[in-house]
Scaffold this motif. Structure first.
Motif, PDB file in Angstrom:
ATOM      1  N   LYS A 158       0.801  -1.226   0.030  1.00  0.00           N
ATOM      2  CA  LYS A 158       0.081  -0.077  -0.053  1.00  0.00           C
ATOM      3  C   LYS A 158       0.738   1.230   0.003  1.00  0.00           C
ATOM      4  N   ASP A 159       2.045   0.984   0.011  1.00  0.00           N
ATOM      5  CA  ASP A 159       3.170   2.248   0.186  1.00  0.00           C
ATOM      6  C   ASP A 159       2.766   3.147   1.396  1.00  0.00           C
ATOM      7  N   GLN A 160       2.621   2.529   2.561  1.00  0.00           N
ATOM      8  CA  GLN A 160       2.132   3.200   4.053  1.00  0.00           C
ATOM      9  C   GLN A 160       3.231   2.799   4.874  1.00  0.00           C
ATOM     10  N   LEU A 161       3.457   3.973   5.483  1.00  0.00           N
ATOM     11  CA  LEU A 161       4.204   3.660   6.845  1.00  0.00           C
ATOM     12  C   LEU A 161       3.440   3.775   8.221  1.00  0.00           C
ATOM     13  N   SER A 162       3.863   3.315   9.139  1.00  0.00           N
ATOM     14  CA  SER A 162       3.009   3.142  10.141  1.00  0.00           C
ATOM     15  C   SER A 162       3.918   3.740  11.387  1.00  0.00           C
TER      16      SER A 162
END
Length: 120
Positions: free
Chosen positions: A77-81
């Motif tokens: 998802k090309d997401q960072l958390s």
């Protein structure tokens, strides 16, 4: 054009864990030229670097926050958390994600930031 967008709760109770997401568009978080950082700015104070996740998933944290901070990613998802545990009112801040150029560690793209208030 790369864009970063932070999202998450605007209000967190003391002792709770904060979870924020940074969605990256216009680029991949696995590109080797870049890393991805979380930074925060408490009201009336300067910027504080919290940590970074590299293109290969390796992470590095601020010594001051290392025991409470975790940065992860979802490459599909090309997401960072960001997770920050044991929140206190001193953690009230605007939280930003930013892209880091590996060649010189400059942060060239930033999200607009999201305000997180810690209050009961």
């Amino acid at each position: 054009q790369v864009q970063l967008q932070e999202s998450g709760p605007g209000l967190v109770k003391p002792s709770q864990t904060l979870s924020l997401t940074c969605t990256v568009s216009g680029g991949s978080i696995t590109t080797s030229h870049y890393a991805w950082s979380w930074i925060r700015q408490p009201p009336g104070k300067g910027l504080e670097w919290m940590g970074v996740i590299a293109y290969d998933g390796s992470t590095y944290y601020s010594p001051a926050l290392k025991s409470r901070t975790s940065i992860s990613r979802d490459t599909s998802k090309d997401q960072l958390s960001l997770q920050l545990t044991s929140m206190t009112p001193e953690d009230t801040a605007v939280y930003y994600c930013a892209r880091v150029l590996v060649v010189n560690y400059a942060m060239d793209y930033w999200g607009k930031g999201t305000l997180v208030t810690v209050s009961s």
